[in-house]
Design a protein around this motif. Sequence first.
Motif, PDB file in Angstrom:
ATOM      1  N   GLY A 101       4.062   7.689   1.033  1.00  0.00           N
ATOM      2  CA  GLY A 101       3.667   6.391   1.570  1.00  0.00           C
ATOM      3  C   GLY A 101       2.217   6.060   1.273  1.00  0.00           C
ATOM      4  N   LEU A 102       1.328   7.041   1.454  1.00  0.00           N
ATOM      5  CA  LEU A 102      -0.089   6.805   1.167  1.00  0.00           C
ATOM      6  C   LEU A 102      -0.316   6.547  -0.324  1.00  0.00           C
ATOM      7  N   ALA A 103       0.397   7.299  -1.169  1.00  0.00           N
ATOM      8  CA  ALA A 103       0.194   7.169  -2.607  1.00  0.00           C
ATOM      9  C   ALA A 103       0.730   5.852  -3.149  1.00  0.00           C
ATOM     10  N   LEU A 104       1.891   5.412  -2.670  1.00  0.00           N
ATOM     11  CA  LEU A 104       2.523   4.210  -3.210  1.00  0.00           C
ATOM     12  C   LEU A 104       2.082   2.949  -2.469  1.00  0.00           C
ATOM     13  N   VAL A 105       2.423   2.863  -1.186  1.00  0.00           N
ATOM     14  CA  VAL A 105       2.098   1.664  -0.408  1.00  0.00           C
ATOM     15  C   VAL A 105       0.580   1.530  -0.229  1.00  0.00           C
ATOM     16  N   GLY A 106      -0.078   2.650   0.082  1.00  0.00           N
ATOM     17  CA  GLY A 106      -1.519   2.606   0.298  1.00  0.00           C
ATOM     18  C   GLY A 106      -2.278   2.120  -0.925  1.00  0.00           C
ATOM     19  N   THR A 107      -1.896   2.606  -2.106  1.00  0.00           N
ATOM     20  CA  THR A 107      -2.581   2.189  -3.332  1.00  0.00           C
ATOM     21  C   THR A 107      -2.327   0.721  -3.635  1.00  0.00           C
ATOM     22  N   LEU A 108      -1.097   0.265  -3.436  1.00  0.00           N
ATOM     23  CA  LEU A 108      -0.765  -1.140  -3.682  1.00  0.00           C
ATOM     24  C   LEU A 108      -1.534  -2.066  -2.743  1.00  0.00           C
ATOM     25  N   VAL A 109      -1.526  -1.764  -1.439  1.00  0.00           N
ATOM     26  CA  VAL A 109      -2.228  -2.612  -0.470  1.00  0.00           C
ATOM     27  C   VAL A 109      -3.735  -2.561  -0.699  1.00  0.00           C
ATOM     28  N   SER A 110      -4.255  -1.375  -1.040  1.00  0.00           N
ATOM     29  CA  SER A 110      -5.684  -1.242  -1.299  1.00  0.00           C
ATOM     30  C   SER A 110      -6.114  -2.069  -2.508  1.00  0.00           C
ATOM     31  N   THR A 111      -5.271  -2.097  -3.552  1.00  0.00           N
ATOM     32  CA  THR A 111      -5.577  -2.914  -4.728  1.00  0.00           C
ATOM     33  C   THR A 111      -5.740  -4.379  -4.348  1.00  0.00           C
ATOM     34  N   ILE A 112      -4.828  -4.867  -3.537  1.00  0.00           N
ATOM     35  CA  ILE A 112      -4.893  -6.263  -3.100  1.00  0.00           C
ATOM     36  C   ILE A 112      -6.107  -6.493  -2.207  1.00  0.00           C
ATOM     37  N   ALA A 113      -6.347  -5.579  -1.253  1.00  0.00           N
ATOM     38  CA  ALA A 113      -7.463  -5.739  -0.315  1.00  0.00           C
ATOM     39  C   ALA A 113      -8.810  -5.711  -1.033  1.00  0.00           C
ATOM     40  N   VAL A 114      -8.987  -4.749  -1.946  1.00  0.00           N
ATOM     41  CA  VAL A 114     -10.250  -4.668  -2.691  1.00  0.00           C
ATOM     42  C   VAL A 114     -10.414  -5.888  -3.594  1.00  0.00           C
ATOM     43  N   GLY A 115      -9.331  -6.280  -4.286  1.00  0.00           N
ATOM     44  CA  GLY A 115      -9.412  -7.416  -5.206  1.00  0.00           C
ATOM     45  C   GLY A 115      -9.840  -8.692  -4.512  1.00  0.00           C
ATOM     46  N   PHE A 116      -9.147  -9.055  -3.438  1.00  0.00           N
ATOM     47  CA  PHE A 116      -9.494 -10.289  -2.730  1.00  0.00           C
ATOM     48  C   PHE A 116     -10.811 -10.143  -1.971  1.00  0.00           C
ATOM     49  N   GLY A 117     -11.085  -8.944  -1.470  1.00  0.00           N
ATOM     50  CA  GLY A 117     -12.362  -8.723  -0.799  1.00  0.00           C
ATOM     51  C   GLY A 117     -13.547  -8.934  -1.731  1.00  0.00           C
ATOM     52  N   GLY A 168      -2.454  16.161  -1.956  1.00  0.00           N
ATOM     53  CA  GLY A 168      -1.182  15.617  -2.416  1.00  0.00           C
ATOM     54  C   GLY A 168      -1.269  14.139  -2.739  1.00  0.00           C
ATOM     55  N   GLU A 169      -1.934  13.377  -1.849  1.00  0.00           N
ATOM     56  CA  GLU A 169      -2.103  11.942  -2.108  1.00  0.00           C
ATOM     57  C   GLU A 169      -2.883  11.704  -3.391  1.00  0.00           C
ATOM     58  N   SER A 170      -3.969  12.451  -3.572  1.00  0.00           N
ATOM     59  CA  SER A 170      -4.816  12.224  -4.746  1.00  0.00           C
ATOM     60  C   SER A 170      -4.109  12.591  -6.040  1.00  0.00           C
ATOM     61  N   LEU A 171      -3.183  13.552  -5.982  1.00  0.00           N
ATOM     62  CA  LEU A 171      -2.453  13.945  -7.183  1.00  0.00           C
ATOM     63  C   LEU A 171      -1.460  12.873  -7.618  1.00  0.00           C
ATOM     64  N   PHE A 172      -0.898  12.136  -6.649  1.00  0.00           N
ATOM     65  CA  PHE A 172       0.139  11.163  -6.983  1.00  0.00           C
ATOM     66  C   PHE A 172      -0.370   9.728  -7.095  1.00  0.00           C
ATOM     67  N   ASN A 173      -1.439   9.364  -6.365  1.00  0.00           N
ATOM     68  CA  ASN A 173      -1.799   7.940  -6.350  1.00  0.00           C
ATOM     69  C   ASN A 173      -2.463   7.462  -7.634  1.00  0.00           C
ATOM     70  N   ASP A 174      -2.960   8.388  -8.446  1.00  0.00           N
ATOM     71  CA  ASP A 174      -3.560   7.934  -9.699  1.00  0.00           C
ATOM     72  C   ASP A 174      -2.497   7.402 -10.662  1.00  0.00           C
ATOM     73  N   GLY A 175      -1.290   8.007 -10.621  1.00  0.00           N
ATOM     74  CA  GLY A 175      -0.205   7.491 -11.455  1.00  0.00           C
ATOM     75  C   GLY A 175       0.194   6.087 -11.053  1.00  0.00           C
ATOM     76  N   VAL A 176       0.252   5.839  -9.726  1.00  0.00           N
ATOM     77  CA  VAL A 176       0.561   4.498  -9.228  1.00  0.00           C
ATOM     78  C   VAL A 176      -0.538   3.527  -9.624  1.00  0.00           C
TER      79      VAL A 176
END
Length: 417
Positions: A101-117, A168-176
């Motif tokens: 959840g952190l790797a997939l949803v967290g990265t997606l939401v963070s991309t949107i939050a950082v971009g618009f921020g 674990g999160e850091s290993l997978f979220n870079d691929g996302v």
Amino acid sequence: MLNIAAICLTLTALLAYLNHRFVRLPMTIGVMVIALMLSLAIVALDALGLDQGLRQYEEAFIRSIDFSDVLMRGMLSLLLFAGALHVDLSALKSYRWQVGGLALVGTLVSTIAVGFGMWLALPLVGMTMPLIYCLLFGALISPTDPIAVMGILKTAGAPRNLELVIAGESLFNDGVGVVLFSILLGVSVNGAWPTTGEAMGLLLREAGGGIAFGLVLGWVTYRLLKSIDQYQVEVLLTLAAVMGGYTLANYLHVSGPLAMVVCGLMVGNAGRALAMSDETRKYVDMFWELLDEILNAVLFVLIGLEVMLIDFTMPLLAGGAVAIVVTLLARGLTVGLPVMALSGHFRLPRGSPSVLTWGGLRGGISVALALSLPQADASSSARANVLALTYCVVVFSVLVQGLTIGRFVRRTMSRGD
């Protein structure tokens, strides 16, 4: 290539010696600090007219290195495999949904939050960037760098389950993050947004295909290791699996980083337990630990030298400060807040949301993605801005967060207890 490799390794060895002898920081941080100071000193000497051509030589050397290609197609496969090799899969299974959840949803939401921020905040300091480039910045800066994270966590003293979730999160979220970056880059080049179906299809092909390919590669490697007992050959097989497997993943257009993580998990768990003798296990561990340390040091030296290619101005430095704040806030929103709100599901010690937020380090992957942006005339200023902002966040992350995370963990965990 041989000359570049020789120069990089020689310079890294000398800086590592200076750090160990005089500075005494953790090696990856120490060599980056010294390389950064050397680069800034050459810039200062050049401004005074006393550099004797050193700046020109260093810039020519840095420009001769395709940083994006060196990291994304060279070092990354080896570093991700080495990191995953020592993750306890049985322990990670109990946190698989949390990490996913952190790797997939967290990265997606963070991309949107950082971009618009960034799109809303940059005009406040006299900078403007198109929304698509703000979102590209969000995609490349949101994934935490497993190279930086796992190197620092070794000495941070975090509780074992918290360290497992961060690693674990850091290993997978870079691929996302790489997949999201690719989608947004296609939008910036073609000028058209993909449909939801197209975006989900690309994500499934890249991420799902990478995981599936990693499972196949890990199983084949495991079977080969199990069929022999000769540590020289077995070490060579693991190296071939990484180099050949990453190349094949790129050819198949699936996520090479995710494939290497999955393959490393399989070899490091089933392979270590069932396919290796004690002698082989010792040499495999020794080889990959040493290779991990060497490549980490070379990578952070290159990051320290890259400052020569960035033309910082006051608005850019102010924008860098904004980027640091926005990135930390987005990390707290997409990781810290869910862990706090769903504490019963995450089963982590009190104080973990703060550690997860502050411990989300960025590193070479973000810099490599920024450097991979095309240098078209119409977007050259936006590309330069993205690179400068990325560099500010990465340097702050490694030097400030990386140097304080150990003390931060101890203080936060003691308060939580």
